[in-house]
Design a protein around this motif. Structure first.
Motif, PDB file in Angstrom:
ATOM      1  N   LEU A 163      31.281  29.019  43.909  1.00  0.00           N
ATOM      2  CA  LEU A 163      31.097  28.695  45.321  1.00  0.00           C
ATOM      3  C   LEU A 163      31.302  27.206  45.586  1.00  0.00           C
ATOM      4  CD1 LEU A 163      28.058  30.959  46.269  1.00  0.00           C
ATOM      5  CD2 LEU A 163      30.423  31.188  47.029  1.00  0.00           C
ATOM      6  N   VAL A 164      30.807  26.375  44.681  1.00  0.00           N
ATOM      7  CA  VAL A 164      31.032  24.931  44.831  1.00  0.00           C
ATOM      8  C   VAL A 164      32.511  24.626  44.733  1.00  0.00           C
ATOM      9  CG1 VAL A 164      30.648  22.687  43.760  1.00  0.00           C
ATOM     10  CG2 VAL A 164      28.742  24.265  44.042  1.00  0.00           C
ATOM     11  N   TRP A 165      33.185  25.284  43.802  1.00  0.00           N
ATOM     12  CA  TRP A 165      34.626  25.095  43.645  1.00  0.00           C
ATOM     13  C   TRP A 165      35.378  25.491  44.916  1.00  0.00           C
ATOM     14  CZ3 TRP A 165      37.758  29.746  42.710  1.00  0.00           C
ATOM     15  CH2 TRP A 165      39.123  29.461  42.649  1.00  0.00           C
ATOM     16  N   LEU A 166      35.064  26.660  45.485  1.00  0.00           N
ATOM     17  CA  LEU A 166      35.753  27.113  46.689  1.00  0.00           C
ATOM     18  C   LEU A 166      35.499  26.174  47.871  1.00  0.00           C
ATOM     19  CD1 LEU A 166      35.113  30.977  46.511  1.00  0.00           C
ATOM     20  CD2 LEU A 166      37.279  29.787  46.127  1.00  0.00           C
ATOM     21  N   CYS A 167      34.235  25.825  48.073  1.00  0.00           N
ATOM     22  CA  CYS A 167      33.887  24.985  49.227  1.00  0.00           C
ATOM     23  C   CYS A 167      34.461  23.573  49.094  1.00  0.00           C
ATOM     24  CB  CYS A 167      32.368  24.927  49.394  1.00  0.00           C
ATOM     25  SG  CYS A 167      31.594  26.500  49.794  1.00  0.00           S
ATOM     26  N   SER A 168      34.296  22.967  47.925  1.00  0.00           N
ATOM     27  CA  SER A 168      34.778  21.600  47.739  1.00  0.00           C
ATOM     28  C   SER A 168      36.297  21.537  47.743  1.00  0.00           C
ATOM     29  CB  SER A 168      34.225  21.018  46.435  1.00  0.00           C
ATOM     30  OG  SER A 168      34.640  21.786  45.325  1.00  0.00           O
ATOM     31  N   PHE A 169      36.959  22.557  47.202  1.00  0.00           N
ATOM     32  CA  PHE A 169      38.415  22.567  47.222  1.00  0.00           C
ATOM     33  C   PHE A 169      38.946  22.804  48.629  1.00  0.00           C
ATOM     34  CE2 PHE A 169      40.351  23.147  42.789  1.00  0.00           C
ATOM     35  CZ  PHE A 169      39.492  22.179  42.275  1.00  0.00           C
ATOM     36  N   PHE A 170      38.239  23.590  49.423  1.00  0.00           N
ATOM     37  CA  PHE A 170      38.669  23.794  50.806  1.00  0.00           C
ATOM     38  C   PHE A 170      38.571  22.492  51.591  1.00  0.00           C
ATOM     39  CE2 PHE A 170      37.436  24.658  55.223  1.00  0.00           C
ATOM     40  CZ  PHE A 170      38.565  25.342  55.653  1.00  0.00           C
ATOM     41  N   ILE A 171      37.416  21.835  51.491  1.00  0.00           N
ATOM     42  CA  ILE A 171      37.230  20.578  52.226  1.00  0.00           C
ATOM     43  C   ILE A 171      38.177  19.503  51.695  1.00  0.00           C
ATOM     44  CG2 ILE A 171      35.589  18.734  52.745  1.00  0.00           C
ATOM     45  CD1 ILE A 171      33.376  20.829  52.650  1.00  0.00           C
ATOM     46  N   GLY A 172      38.258  19.375  50.363  1.00  0.00           N
ATOM     47  CA  GLY A 172      39.118  18.362  49.778  1.00  0.00           C
ATOM     48  C   GLY A 172      40.582  18.582  50.108  1.00  0.00           C
TER      49      GLY A 172
ATOM     50  N   THR B  71      28.785  20.396  47.206  1.00  0.00           N
ATOM     51  CA  THR B  71      30.028  20.415  47.982  1.00  0.00           C
ATOM     52  C   THR B  71      30.247  19.096  48.708  1.00  0.00           C
ATOM     53  OG1 THR B  71      29.841  22.813  48.302  1.00  0.00           O
ATOM     54  CG2 THR B  71      31.264  21.604  49.822  1.00  0.00           C
ATOM     55  N   ILE B  72      29.175  18.564  49.283  1.00  0.00           N
ATOM     56  CA  ILE B  72      29.295  17.308  50.028  1.00  0.00           C
ATOM     57  C   ILE B  72      29.821  16.189  49.146  1.00  0.00           C
ATOM     58  CG2 ILE B  72      27.956  15.503  51.201  1.00  0.00           C
ATOM     59  CD1 ILE B  72      26.163  17.686  52.313  1.00  0.00           C
ATOM     60  N   PHE B  73      29.408  16.193  47.868  1.00  0.00           N
ATOM     61  CA  PHE B  73      29.824  15.115  46.971  1.00  0.00           C
ATOM     62  C   PHE B  73      30.794  15.597  45.892  1.00  0.00           C
ATOM     63  CE2 PHE B  73      25.593  14.009  48.567  1.00  0.00           C
ATOM     64  CZ  PHE B  73      25.865  12.760  49.114  1.00  0.00           C
ATOM     65  N   GLY B  74      31.467  16.737  46.136  1.00  0.00           N
ATOM     66  CA  GLY B  74      32.388  17.248  45.136  1.00  0.00           C
ATOM     67  C   GLY B  74      33.820  17.385  45.592  1.00  0.00           C
ATOM     68  N   TRP B  75      34.136  16.949  46.817  1.00  0.00           N
ATOM     69  CA  TRP B  75      35.478  17.153  47.348  1.00  0.00           C
ATOM     70  C   TRP B  75      36.381  15.942  47.184  1.00  0.00           C
ATOM     71  CZ3 TRP B  75      36.856  13.577  50.971  1.00  0.00           C
ATOM     72  CH2 TRP B  75      35.831  12.892  51.609  1.00  0.00           C
ATOM     73  N   MET B  76      35.830  14.791  46.794  1.00  0.00           N
ATOM     74  CA  MET B  76      36.608  13.556  46.829  1.00  0.00           C
ATOM     75  C   MET B  76      37.807  13.550  45.884  1.00  0.00           C
ATOM     76  SD  MET B  76      33.256  12.939  47.649  1.00  0.00           S
ATOM     77  CE  MET B  76      32.400  12.228  46.242  1.00  0.00           C
ATOM     78  N   ASN B  77      37.583  13.963  44.641  1.00  0.00           N
ATOM     79  CA  ASN B  77      38.668  13.889  43.652  1.00  0.00           C
ATOM     80  C   ASN B  77      39.844  14.786  44.022  1.00  0.00           C
ATOM     81  OD1 ASN B  77      37.319  12.033  42.044  1.00  0.00           O
ATOM     82  ND2 ASN B  77      36.318  13.597  40.830  1.00  0.00           N
TER      83      ASN B  77
ATOM     84  N   VAL C  85      45.267  24.536  41.148  1.00  0.00           N
ATOM     85  CA  VAL C  85      45.226  25.598  40.147  1.00  0.00           C
ATOM     86  C   VAL C  85      44.855  25.055  38.780  1.00  0.00           C
ATOM     87  CG1 VAL C  85      46.578  27.397  39.012  1.00  0.00           C
ATOM     88  CG2 VAL C  85      46.895  26.965  41.448  1.00  0.00           C
ATOM     89  N   THR C  86      45.475  23.968  38.387  1.00  0.00           N
ATOM     90  CA  THR C  86      45.253  23.440  37.041  1.00  0.00           C
ATOM     91  C   THR C  86      43.862  22.859  36.852  1.00  0.00           C
ATOM     92  OG1 THR C  86      46.284  21.352  37.732  1.00  0.00           O
ATOM     93  CG2 THR C  86      47.696  22.973  36.659  1.00  0.00           C
ATOM     94  N   PHE C  87      43.271  22.341  37.922  1.00  0.00           N
ATOM     95  CA  PHE C  87      41.942  21.744  37.802  1.00  0.00           C
ATOM     96  C   PHE C  87      40.812  22.738  38.050  1.00  0.00           C
ATOM     97  CE2 PHE C  87      44.298  17.767  38.393  1.00  0.00           C
ATOM     98  CZ  PHE C  87      43.701  16.975  37.426  1.00  0.00           C
ATOM     99  N   SER C  88      41.139  23.945  38.510  1.00  0.00           N
ATOM    100  CA  SER C  88      40.101  24.918  38.858  1.00  0.00           C
ATOM    101  C   SER C  88      39.182  25.263  37.693  1.00  0.00           C
ATOM    102  CB  SER C  88      40.736  26.182  39.435  1.00  0.00           C
ATOM    103  OG  SER C  88      41.318  25.925  40.688  1.00  0.00           O
ATOM    104  N   PRO C  89      39.701  25.643  36.508  1.00  0.00           N
ATOM    105  CA  PRO C  89      38.776  25.969  35.405  1.00  0.00           C
ATOM    106  C   PRO C  89      37.875  24.804  35.018  1.00  0.00           C
ATOM    107  CG  PRO C  89      40.983  26.759  34.925  1.00  0.00           C
ATOM    108  CD  PRO C  89      41.094  25.873  36.121  1.00  0.00           C
ATOM    109  N   PHE C  90      38.416  23.586  35.044  1.00  0.00           N
ATOM    110  CA  PHE C  90      37.609  22.416  34.683  1.00  0.00           C
ATOM    111  C   PHE C  90      36.543  22.147  35.748  1.00  0.00           C
ATOM    112  CE2 PHE C  90      41.899  21.757  32.944  1.00  0.00           C
ATOM    113  CZ  PHE C  90      41.604  21.754  31.592  1.00  0.00           C
ATOM    114  N   LYS C  91      36.899  22.386  37.013  1.00  0.00           N
ATOM    115  CA  LYS C  91      35.930  22.205  38.093  1.00  0.00           C
ATOM    116  C   LYS C  91      34.798  23.217  37.972  1.00  0.00           C
ATOM    117  CE  LYS C  91      34.470  20.558  42.074  1.00  0.00           C
ATOM    118  NZ  LYS C  91      33.961  19.178  42.216  1.00  0.00           N
ATOM    119  N   ILE C  92      35.134  24.468  37.640  1.00  0.00           N
ATOM    120  CA  ILE C  92      34.107  25.496  37.468  1.00  0.00           C
ATOM    121  C   ILE C  92      33.216  25.165  36.280  1.00  0.00           C
ATOM    122  CG2 ILE C  92      33.734  27.935  36.954  1.00  0.00           C
ATOM    123  CD1 ILE C  92      36.288  28.537  38.515  1.00  0.00           C
ATOM    124  N   ALA C  93      33.827  24.687  35.189  1.00  0.00           N
ATOM    125  CA  ALA C  93      33.040  24.289  34.015  1.00  0.00           C
ATOM    126  C   ALA C  93      32.080  23.154  34.361  1.00  0.00           C
ATOM    127  CB  ALA C  93      33.974  23.871  32.875  1.00  0.00           C
ATOM    128  N   ASN C  94      32.554  22.185  35.144  1.00  0.00           N
ATOM    129  CA  ASN C  94      31.671  21.088  35.567  1.00  0.00           C
ATOM    130  C   ASN C  94      30.529  21.600  36.439  1.00  0.00           C
ATOM    131  OD1 ASN C  94      33.210  19.168  34.235  1.00  0.00           O
ATOM    132  ND2 ASN C  94      34.491  18.729  36.007  1.00  0.00           N
TER     133      ASN C  94
END
Length: 340
Positions: A146-155, A208-214, A259-268
């Motif tokens: 959920l954090v991945w989806l929300c932060s990737f949408f905003i980012g 999510t608020i602090f996960g979209w920057m990168n 796509v390439t950063f998704s697994p690493f984002k989920i792991a984080n």
């Protein structure tokens, strides 16, 4: 155009399958996810199927009032383990007959070591460690996804606006990103938990608020690179609106970082929730949590090795699997590997 895309996807899938670590890790993660999503059928204090007085019940998926089993006591729920069964009755129990909140009262002291009754031992309140690990995977993976989806949408949204508009929009947007990156995240986290409580949705909102920057930075760079290409200029000459160009023509070609950063984002995200639970700023007790078990392990480090070993093993396997999957995806999106 669709035929070319299908051929490209097939080539990328072939490259991903050639990465044995990635494909094995994907299967391992799918197995973990399956058993965790269907955890009620594998770890529960209620039978999967119960035949009682010639009637069939499914306690795992349906609630039955006490009077359904001729219980006269004023109880809200039925204790199926104490239900008197005759030879004509039948009960199919889960493989692990413990729910994640149930204490094993037959144990003399807590935490207790692994036995045939509690395969991975119990925690400091007698709850089955295996059951809590199995259910805890839901919260860890659900939080991370959920954090991945929300932060990737905003980012992605903010990154595409900054990269496509450029100029003063990009300048102002980059300054906002720098401000967010310079904030004291730990202090803000403590404030969030103190005011709003340690709820799952609060943690998702905070992350999510602090996960979209990168990801906004990566999408911005892709848009800055693509916005001046010939096919984008052609789209502009046809009179397409900026939003159509951004979404239909640039975004599909800027998906590689997503796509390439998704697994690493989920792991984080999984690691973040474990750390928050370990520090006491995560999910509210008694929610099953890997970090909470590791927090207990610190107090019983010399006497309860299982509280540290099994949660660490689960965490290690999941993080390594996600990183290997990310490695395979990164290879699949490498133009040199696809062209071979």
């Amino acid at each position: 155009m669709d035929i070319n895309n299908n051929q490209l996807l097939k080539k990328r899938w072939r490259v991903f399958k050639n990465c044995r670590r990635g494909i094995y890790s994907l299967w391992l993660l799918l197995i973990f996810s399956f058993f965790s999503v269907t955890a009620e059928f594998w770890a529960n204090d209620r039978p999967v199927v119960l035949v009682y007085k010639d009637k069939i019940y499914f306690p795992v998926i349906k609630y039955y009032p006490p009077f359904a089993f001729d219980l006269t006591q004023e109880t809200v729920t039925v204790d199926y383990k104490k239900l008197q069964l005759t030879e004509e009755d039948f009960a199919l129990w889960p493989l692990i007959p413990w729910n994640p909140y149930e204490s094993n009262i037959q144990v003399s002291e807590y935490p207790s070591p692994p036995t045939g009754v509690n395969w991975m031992g119990t925690d400091n309140r007698g709850r089955d460690v295996f059951s809590r690990l199995l259910y805890g995977f839901r919260y860890s993976m659900g939080f991370a996804v959920l954090v991945w989806l929300c932060s990737f949408f905003i980012g992605s949204l903010l990154g595409m606006i900054m990269g496509f508009k450029a100029g003063w929009v990009d300048l102002l947007g980059q300054r906002c990103v720098e401000i967010f990156q310079s904030l004291p995240l730990n202090l803000i986290l403590i404030t969030f938990v103190a005011i709003l409580g340690s709820d799952l949705w609060v943690l998702i909102l905070y992350s999510t608020i602090f996960g979209w920057m990168n990801i906004s930075i990566y999408i911005r760079s892709e848009y800055l690179k693509i916005r001046n290409m010939d096919y984008i200029e052609s789209a502009k000459s046809y009179g397409l609106r900026p939003f159509q160009i951004m979404l239909k023509h640039i975004f599909p070609n800027a998906l590689t970082p997503l796509v390439t950063f998704s697994p690493f984002k989920i792991a984080n995200g999984i690691a973040l929730l474990v750390v928050l639970d370990y520090l006491g700023f995560g999910l509210a007790p008694p929610t099953p949590s890997w970090g909470e078990l590791l927090n207990q392990a610190e107090s019983y480090f010399t006497t309860a090795w299982w509280l540290a070993f099994f949660p660490s093993l689960f965490l290690f396997l999941n993080l390594v699997s996600l990183n290997f999957i990310g490695e395979g995806i990164r290879m699949a999106f490498d133009p040199k590997a696809v062209m071979k």
